[in-house]
Write a protein that holds these residues in place. Sequence first.
Motif, PDB file in Angstrom:
ATOM      1  N   GLY A   1       0.776  -1.178   0.042  1.00 59.20           N
ATOM      2  CA  GLY A   1       0.068   0.120   0.190  1.00 59.20           C
ATOM      3  C   GLY A   1       0.837   1.336  -0.047  1.00 59.20           C
TER       4      GLY A   1
ATOM      5  N   LEU B   1       0.494   4.681  -0.034  1.00 52.60           N
ATOM      6  CA  LEU B   1      -0.259   5.876   0.378  1.00 52.60           C
ATOM      7  C   LEU B   1       0.399   6.990  -0.104  1.00 52.60           C
ATOM      8  CD1 LEU B   1      -3.120   5.577   1.312  1.00 52.60           C
ATOM      9  CD2 LEU B   1      -2.328   6.364   3.316  1.00 52.60           C
TER      10      LEU B   1
ATOM     11  N   PHE C   1       0.678  11.060  -1.540  1.00 48.32           N
ATOM     12  CA  PHE C   1      -0.152  12.492  -1.492  1.00 48.32           C
ATOM     13  C   PHE C   1      -1.078  12.244  -2.810  1.00 48.32           C
ATOM     14  CE2 PHE C   1       0.095  17.143  -1.937  1.00 48.32           C
ATOM     15  CZ  PHE C   1      -0.705  17.364  -0.696  1.00 48.32           C
TER      16      PHE C   1
ATOM     17  N   TYR D   1      -5.472   2.849  -1.493  1.00 51.12           N
ATOM     18  CA  TYR D   1      -4.516   1.980  -0.757  1.00 51.12           C
ATOM     19  C   TYR D   1      -4.857   0.542  -1.639  1.00 51.12           C
ATOM     20  CZ  TYR D   1      -2.952  -0.384   3.359  1.00 51.12           C
ATOM     21  OH  TYR D   1      -1.925  -1.082   4.287  1.00 51.12           O
TER      22      TYR D   1
END
Lengths: 304, 611, 212
Positions: free
Chosen positions: A162, A164, A166, A236
Amino acid sequence: MIFIILQIIFLISLAPLVSGIITKIKNNLRLRRGQSVWQPYYNLAKLFSKDEVCSEHSSWVFKITPFIVFASSLLALFLVPAFIAKSPAQYLGDLLLLVFIFSLGRFFLALAGLDTGSSFGGMGSSREMFISSFAEPAIVMAFFAVSFNFGTTNLAATCGPGALKFSSLIAGIALLIVTLAETSRIPIDNQETHLELTMIHEAMALEYSGPSLALIELASYLKQIVFFTLISATVYPVVFCAQITPIQALTGIIIYLAKISFIAVLIAFTEVFLAKMRLFRAVDFLYFSFVLALLALIAATLGA
Amino acid sequence: MLNLFNTSIAFLLDPLSFFFVFTILLISLASAIYSVGYLQGEYSLRKRLYGWVLFAAFIVSMLFVVTVNNALIFLISWEAMSLLSYFLVIFDQKNEKSISAGIIYLVMTHIGTAFIIASFLIMYKYSGSFDFAAIKAACQNIPVFTKNLVFIFLLIGFGTKAGIVPLHIWLPYAHPQAPSHISSLMSGVMIKTAIYGIIRFIIFILGIESLWWGNLILIIAIISCLVGVIYALMEHDLKKLLAYHSVENIGIILLGIGASMVFIKLKLTVLAVLALSVGLYHLINHAIFKGLLFLCAGSVYKATGTGDMEKFGGLIKKMPQTALAFLFGAMAISALPPLNGFVSEWLTLQVFFIGAFSVSSGLKIFFAICASLLALTGGLAASCFVKAFGITFLAMPRSAKAKEAVEAGLSMKIGMFFLAFFTVVFGLGAAVVFKILAKVSQSVLAGELAPINFSLNNFTINIQEGNFVYLSVPQIALILAIILLITATLIYLFTGKVKKYGTWNCGYYKLTPRNEYTATAFSKPFRIAFGFFLKPYRKTEKLRESFYHVKTFKYETHTTSIFQEYIYKPILAFTFGSARFIRKIQPGSIHLYIAYIFATIVALIVLIKIF
Amino acid sequence: MHTYVFLSGILIMTYFMVIAKRLPPLISSFRLQSLFLFLFTVSLAISGGEPSLYVVAGLILILKVILIPTLLLRIIKKIKVNENLGFFMNPQLSLFTALLLTYLSYLFTFRVMNLIDRMQAASFALALCVTLLGLFIMVFRIKALSQIVGLLVMENGLFLTAVTMCRGLPFIVEFSTFLDIFISVIILGVFVYRINTLFTHIDVNKLDNLKG
């Protein structure tokens, strides 16, 4: 392959539950007890067993619409990766295909709204097409940002640990706003309304009853879960790329359920805490999501 | 200037020309079959014969335009095409509107031709020959400034014919006034010859000089898309609505071609080939579905005697086959899978997505904005065709004429379904079609390169290793069909009976056609949302008997065409003003006229001395 | 990773403030923005292990999340003024300008500052952008209370800059800044109240009537 089929069946059976959960959370937030989370299933079962009433002014367009709407939603379900990254039909099309598939269902539903000759149906069609037209640029812009993060628009590539980012986070929020519009939720539309003049999505389906209505309802549950899955897959991504062992699949399912319920909670909170907007403020709202998506794209081109 | 007329007709039969010949013949065939039934009963036999001769000559002139190998012959056939189409526009001479539409068309198309002639003359100055190959060879020696000038002239010249914004104003007047089979030919094919001109003269002969050419075309294209579709939404005349959609679709085609020009300049040949073939794909798709839609609109017009959508309604019961054909066209133009419009619009979006991976970050954002505005256009086009199909064919008839409409004749039905069939073929057979188009555009761009291997199902261009992008239209259609069949069978087997009953109208006892949603009402949200651009005007008038009882209520609304208001009107005013000024030098005295001639000769002699 | 969540939260809340049409949503968005700022500071404190940051974070929580917004909302209630903000530039155009400002601050960060750490670069760009947008709100909104909120947003941006660039200013500077802000809010609040009782409106652009 077996997992892929399982995934689709799993998603279909999960779809009404998500709606049930959102309603339950909303009711609890308003300090009501609320209906059971299984209520959507009971509703569907009830509708499927009923007879049907059909407007005498309507034509065959009205009759085939529920099937087309349902088929398009189900086809969309083939495309999104839920807990297996290799989406069932990665040879079918990519992220962009989703936009076109949903527009197929919407086109026919809007025609059906006009077909009965009532003014409410026409009103619903006009407003639905209006809002969805303005949602589309935001969707495509968000897809653009997302595709920069993954290097392709192929959904099968959206996997891995995952990350993540911005940009994908902001794109996810833009998609969330679009989801509010596409799944007819406050502040754009209100699923719980009983007044024909304020309806958008419901007004188009006003004349449907029995199994046809059940199909349309089921289709909107499916559409909702497709959007949720899409957001979760872009923000995600699915953890395991090539799942083989059942244990990994199980982990995947648990992570997926966590993601979906998080989005459901988010949606329920927005619905409770926001008021419904005027139709023309909805354009501003969607414009906001477009700008967020553009921001995400800028961030993505800069590598953030 | 000696060899000016010393030219023989020679044909250039490269793949690009073949592609356009195929497109022209395909639409012409359908339109010809259709015209047999369409003209029957409307006009006398003599008039019909005259019509067919014009029709045939029009097609031949178009074929000449796309095949000749000489700029002079090109101009002659171009002019012939314009004039013949002018006569076809005013074919229905009883109608006052036809004449004025014809004049607008004639003026605009000649302004365009003037620009084309100017650019050809500039090129001729360098090449000394009108032969395409000679011009192409000479184009390398043209200085940059002149090249830019030629580009602008060609863009204006062909853009006028293609109907790009703001040169589109003749299109919504001229196309609807022609008989419907001619409209389908004009909208479907004739404006595409301008695209041929752009590809042939700008990309193939002139060569792309700088990056801003492509960017300019992209900007013009996206503005055309939006302006076309917004005006189409406001339009309630079925044929005018379709004409405005031509402006939109020309924009989509130019998006592919403009992107291709950007890629050529950036030396991304594979992407350039992809973008150009996508543009060509949308071109032939638009020819098919727009031709189809105009034919269907013609059937509706013939059956009801009007083009006003507010007077239609319920035609699906009276004209089921026309309705079905129109639905195919509407679905195709709204880019719904699995029909052809969907494939080319998906591909156009894909060009921007794939292209964005290999350009600089400023262009990336520009491409993204283009793609999302294209998506907005798609959404608005779908709304517009929900309106067009829903108001025209569904619910109850809104006028006596719509109530008495009858289905179109056999030849008309054949014409329509012929094209409807092709919307399906070009959708399902996308992979094959795309392969052919890739070859066509490769021959335009880089004939000497090795064949490029990409197919519709497998785009791997400049994308990370191992990530493919797929689209399989037959599979999509198959899955949709399977789901439809299974659900329909299940529902049919396991559910009870269907009862017919009146429509729920919120407790109001009598549902009449006047309760139905109108086209004006349908487009109202759009009218308000785009109010800054459309400048809507509305007037309401109430006649009251008492405070509570309104006897009559009048509602009037229309939009302002800002192009006419702010561009064409000032230009016209300026022209008339300067004409009035120039009139002063014409006092009617013969001595003065001779003095003018004398002065001119002296001036010429002086000028010749200078040069 | 989670810092990205907080950063995008701050950014989106700033955007909400740019399009807010009424005072209460403006102030609630400010409150949420400060909440995200608080979370961001706490996460920095945890990863950096600086005890003074905890105190600063606590100050943010008490002052900016709880006290100041409550105070402002109470002022609005008290002076019973029309809640609309009044625009010199409509929300759509404002949003577009906000986007441009964001892009500018990103460009500035990446081209001029030449920061190597991506995380630091992103948060610096964001801090700059928040500061600019605070100024934007001050300039383009009519009501006096929006000037106060704009000032607070700018302060948030500056604080974010300080935190990302050098892990916060010396504690005493930080503390006095907060105190300053708090006092200025109180003074401005009283000022607004006075304007309102004197002129029965708080349109700042009408203050030029005062000159003779």
